[in-house]
Motif scaffolding. Structure first.
Motif, PDB file in Angstrom:
ATOM      1  N   THR A 196      -2.899  -1.645   6.026  1.00  0.00           N
ATOM      2  CA  THR A 196      -1.824  -2.078   5.122  1.00  0.00           C
ATOM      3  C   THR A 196      -1.495  -3.555   5.335  1.00  0.00           C
ATOM      4  OG1 THR A 196       0.005  -1.432   6.602  1.00  0.00           O
ATOM      5  CG2 THR A 196      -0.836   0.255   5.072  1.00  0.00           C
ATOM      6  N   ASP A 239       0.819  -1.206   0.000  1.00  0.00           N
ATOM      7  CA  ASP A 239       0.000   0.000   0.000  1.00  0.00           C
ATOM      8  C   ASP A 239       0.863   1.271   0.000  1.00  0.00           C
ATOM      9  OD1 ASP A 239      -2.189  -1.670   0.140  1.00  0.00           O
ATOM     10  OD2 ASP A 239      -2.838  -1.030   2.137  1.00  0.00           O
ATOM     11  N   TYR A 277       4.286  -3.892   4.534  1.00  0.00           N
ATOM     12  CA  TYR A 277       3.188  -3.247   5.262  1.00  0.00           C
ATOM     13  C   TYR A 277       3.789  -2.374   6.363  1.00  0.00           C
ATOM     14  CZ  TYR A 277       3.773  -6.749   8.985  1.00  0.00           C
ATOM     15  OH  TYR A 277       4.284  -7.538   9.995  1.00  0.00           O
TER      16      TYR A 277
END
Length: 190
Positions: free
Chosen positions: A92, A13, A85
């Motif tokens: 995330t 992300d 993440y």
């Protein structure tokens, strides 16, 4: 002498620290003013494995949703993937399965590593080390935590991934076509 350049992609992300991890590993630096990646960027680096110099291209891909369909094309041909993440952002972490699916759809034999970044920020931590380790085990991939900001465990994380990749084994990216020799080539004709 090996002239191949092996592709390693970083996915995850937006704002998980992919660019910061790459820069910390390859350049040894950290900036608090990183701009969002558009599409993908790469940094070339070398790694010595069993006395052999391995040339690597670390592909840092965009995490924004609007680039998602375009970015998946950068996964093709990857020998390794770092799925990142942010340990202070539960969303995330929850999105990891989707990233993992995308990687394996593009390259079924890629060696993947799940990396929890921002591990130095224990006061704001929302994802435990054990949760990350458990998810990686479930997905059948490597796991590590690191901090691009402090440099803690960044080099070791990349080395763990590089050591798990068999760079001696030929790799044909999924979807590429192998052409068979024609009868003329077999006879020695042009």
């Amino acid at each position: 002498m090996n002239l191949n350049i092996y592709k390693i992609c970083l996915v995850g992300d937006q704002s998980v620290g992919k660019t910061s991890l790459v820069n910390r590993y390859a350049k040894g630096g950290f900036s608090t003013n990183e701009k969002a990646t558009i599409g993908a960027n790469f940094i070339a680096t070398n790694y010595i494995k069993q006395g052999q110099e391995i040339k690597l291209a670390l592909w840092d891909t965009a995490g924004q949703e609007k680039y998602r369909s375009m970015v998946s094309m950068y996964y093709r041909g990857s020998r390794g993937a770092v799925i990142v993440y942010d340990v202070t952002n539960r969303t995330t972490f929850d999105d990891i399965r989707g990233w993992c699916d995308e990687i394996f759809k593009a390259e079924s034999d890629v060696v993947c590593m799940l990396v929890g970044n921002k591990a130095d920020n224990n006061q704001e931590r929302l994802v435990s080390y054990e949760e990350g380790e458990e998810l990686a085990k479930e997905l059948g991939i490597l796991f590590s935590e690191a901090s691009a900001k402090t440099g803690e465990n960044v080099k070791e994380t990349f080395i763990q991934l590089f050591e798990a990749i068999n760079f001696d084994e030929p790799h044909l990216p999924k979807g590429d076509i192998q052409l068979n020799k024609s009868k003329q080539e077999e006879k020695g004709c042009c």
